[in-house]
Write an enzyme that holds these catalytic residues in place. Structure first.
Site, PDB file in Angstrom:
ATOM      1  N   TYR A  99      -7.727  13.657  27.073  1.00  0.00           N
ATOM      2  CA  TYR A  99      -7.381  14.872  26.330  1.00  0.00           C
ATOM      3  C   TYR A  99      -5.991  14.743  25.728  1.00  0.00           C
ATOM      4  O   TYR A  99      -5.791  14.960  24.519  1.00  0.00           O
ATOM      5  CB  TYR A  99      -7.442  16.082  27.257  1.00  0.00           C
ATOM      6  CG  TYR A  99      -6.726  17.304  26.716  1.00  0.00           C
ATOM      7  CD1 TYR A  99      -7.194  17.976  25.594  1.00  0.00           C
ATOM      8  CD2 TYR A  99      -5.564  17.778  27.331  1.00  0.00           C
ATOM      9  CE1 TYR A  99      -6.530  19.091  25.092  1.00  0.00           C
ATOM     10  CE2 TYR A  99      -4.895  18.888  26.833  1.00  0.00           C
ATOM     11  CZ  TYR A  99      -5.381  19.533  25.719  1.00  0.00           C
ATOM     12  OH  TYR A  99      -4.722  20.630  25.218  1.00  0.00           O
ATOM     13  N   LYS A 137      -4.685  14.497  21.666  1.00  0.00           N
ATOM     14  CA  LYS A 137      -3.742  15.438  21.061  1.00  0.00           C
ATOM     15  C   LYS A 137      -2.504  14.710  20.535  1.00  0.00           C
ATOM     16  O   LYS A 137      -1.986  15.041  19.464  1.00  0.00           O
ATOM     17  CB  LYS A 137      -3.341  16.512  22.065  1.00  0.00           C
ATOM     18  CG  LYS A 137      -4.498  17.386  22.539  1.00  0.00           C
ATOM     19  CD  LYS A 137      -5.182  18.110  21.390  1.00  0.00           C
ATOM     20  CE  LYS A 137      -4.426  19.360  20.976  1.00  0.00           C
ATOM     21  NZ  LYS A 137      -5.170  20.140  19.948  1.00  0.00           N
ATOM     22  N   GLY A 184     -11.355  31.541  20.244  1.00  0.00           N
ATOM     23  CA  GLY A 184     -10.729  31.048  21.457  1.00  0.00           C
ATOM     24  C   GLY A 184      -9.645  31.994  21.943  1.00  0.00           C
ATOM     25  O   GLY A 184      -9.295  32.979  21.281  1.00  0.00           O
ATOM     26  N   PHE A 185      -9.110  31.701  23.091  1.00  0.00           N
ATOM     27  CA  PHE A 185      -8.107  32.543  23.742  1.00  0.00           C
ATOM     28  C   PHE A 185      -6.894  32.778  22.840  1.00  0.00           C
ATOM     29  O   PHE A 185      -6.555  33.916  22.490  1.00  0.00           O
ATOM     30  CB  PHE A 185      -7.719  31.863  25.062  1.00  0.00           C
ATOM     31  CG  PHE A 185      -6.536  32.447  25.773  1.00  0.00           C
ATOM     32  CD1 PHE A 185      -6.314  33.821  25.810  1.00  0.00           C
ATOM     33  CD2 PHE A 185      -5.654  31.614  26.440  1.00  0.00           C
ATOM     34  CE1 PHE A 185      -5.230  34.358  26.495  1.00  0.00           C
ATOM     35  CE2 PHE A 185      -4.574  32.133  27.137  1.00  0.00           C
ATOM     36  CZ  PHE A 185      -4.358  33.507  27.153  1.00  0.00           C
ATOM     37  N   ILE A 186      -6.250  31.715  22.395  1.00  0.00           N
ATOM     38  CA  ILE A 186      -5.048  31.848  21.578  1.00  0.00           C
ATOM     39  C   ILE A 186      -5.406  32.275  20.163  1.00  0.00           C
ATOM     40  O   ILE A 186      -4.740  33.130  19.564  1.00  0.00           O
ATOM     41  CB  ILE A 186      -4.259  30.526  21.571  1.00  0.00           C
ATOM     42  CG1 ILE A 186      -3.759  30.192  22.987  1.00  0.00           C
ATOM     43  CG2 ILE A 186      -3.074  30.594  20.603  1.00  0.00           C
ATOM     44  CD1 ILE A 186      -3.208  28.792  23.140  1.00  0.00           C
TER      45      ILE A 186
END
Length: 349
Positions: free
Chosen positions: A156, A160, A11-13
């Site tokens: 979402y 979280k 993923g991006f991070i």
């Protein structure tokens, strides 16, 4: 050599963090399922780059879903991780309205699997990603970790926030040191195609209009990815300890009953969406055509992090301006996708 598990490593991070920790001498096991929520080839390219880093021999990619029963238990047993950084999740506020089950499976069941594995094979420190969306309907700005966060506005965000509660219970019951970090709007090179900066840049370079929600009257705490991963690296050493007497230092989010803490990672500023778009226009040299639209369900009009706890714990504060960060993204986008080369616009794939 210390070992770290990074879930969501393609993923991006996760990609940027894996690259940083490899450079700092860690052995990194990267777990990712390479799902098709967005362009799989972009995820594959990130993993491929990690394997080709100067320390790439210390990167072990594992393809699989965090929610798969027993997968994480086996990885913890086989590798004996010193640190665990859990980034894998189904992301996106808007997609959670269309496909909530994927959030249930990845975010809740996946977090349960990683907590069970850590219970059996405890690492020195577990760091789990949450989101600024957990603050929900809060209107008091800037957001502080000590504020109540009870009214999430999307499924979402609800999943979280639920993972924060799950992790706290394991920290309390099994003395597992846990840091939850709440990310704000992260952007930068190799970013996700579903995020505003990527979509805006792609549309502007192609001469298409961009969709601007709430008629542009939105503010975000835009956090450059290199700042974010440096903050995570420093927080790895800020291991929370269970308070002996239940007394918490002023401004700290440390739990009174567990080695558990929530930390904002943001730029400590709130930038108007119109200013963000102007930064993209400056970086591309093109004025954007705009479709002004109402607010989308589940969105919030503003986010703004109080990053003083991060500074108190690590001495670090994100510092990259939106103008600098956006310019770096646009440069990467042009280099990677070559949008002006005939037949070479991979972003349209």
């Amino acid at each position: 050599m210390q070992s770290v598990l990074i879930t969501g490593s393609a993923g991006f991070i996760g990609f940027h963090l894996s690259k940083l920790l490899l450079a700092h001498g860690f052995r990194v096991v990267g777990l990712d399922d390479l799902n098709d929520y967005y362009d799989v080839s972009l995820k594959e390219a990130r993993h491929d780059m990690l394997s080709r880093e100067p320390d790439g021999e210390n990167f072990t990619p594992v393809i699989g879903k965090v929610e798969t029963p027993g997968l994480l238990m086996d990885l913890f047993r086989d590798h004996g991780f010193d640190y665990v950084i859990h980034l894998a999740a189904q992301a996106g506020v808007r997609y959670s309205i269309e496909n909530p089950r994927s959030y249930l499976e990845s975010n809740l069941i996946g977090t349960f699997e990683i907590l069970e594995a850590a219970r059996a094979y405890p690492p020195k420190h577990m760091l789990l990603a949450s989101t600024s969306s957990a603050f929900g309907a809060n209107t008091e700005m800037p957001y502080k970790e000590t504020q109540r966060a009870d009214h999430q506005m999307s499924f979402y965000a609800a999943t979280k926030k639920s993972t924060e509660s799950m992790a706290h219970s394991y920290a309390h019951l099994f003395d597992l040191p846990v840091t939850m970090f709440r990310f704000f709007t992260v952007y930068g090179p190799w970013g996700r195609p579903d995020m505003a900066l990527f979509k805006f840049t792609k549309a502007i370079l192609a001469g298409r209009p961009i969709d601007v929600y709430n008629h542009g009257d939105m503010k975000r705490d835009f956090t450059y990815v290199e700042d974010l991963i440096e903050a995570i690296r420093l927080l790895m050493d800020a291991i929370p300890k269970r308070p002996v007497d239940g007394l918490i230092p002023e401004g700290d989010s440390l739990s009174p009953v567990a080695p558990y803490r929530v930390v904002n990672i943001g730029n400590n500023d709130s930038v108007h969406l119109t200013a963000f778009i102007k930064a993209i226009e400056a970086a591309t040299g093109i004025e954007a055509k705009k479709n002004m639209l109402p607010m989308q369900p589940g969105d919030v009009p503003a986010t703004w992090a109080d990053a003083s706890l991060l500074r108190d714990l690590t001495g670090y504060q994100p510092k990259t301006s939106v103008e600098e960060g956006v310019a770096e993204f646009v440069k990467w986008y042009r280099d990677y996708y070559r949008p002006n080369a005939a037949g070479a616009d991979r972003a349209n794939g």
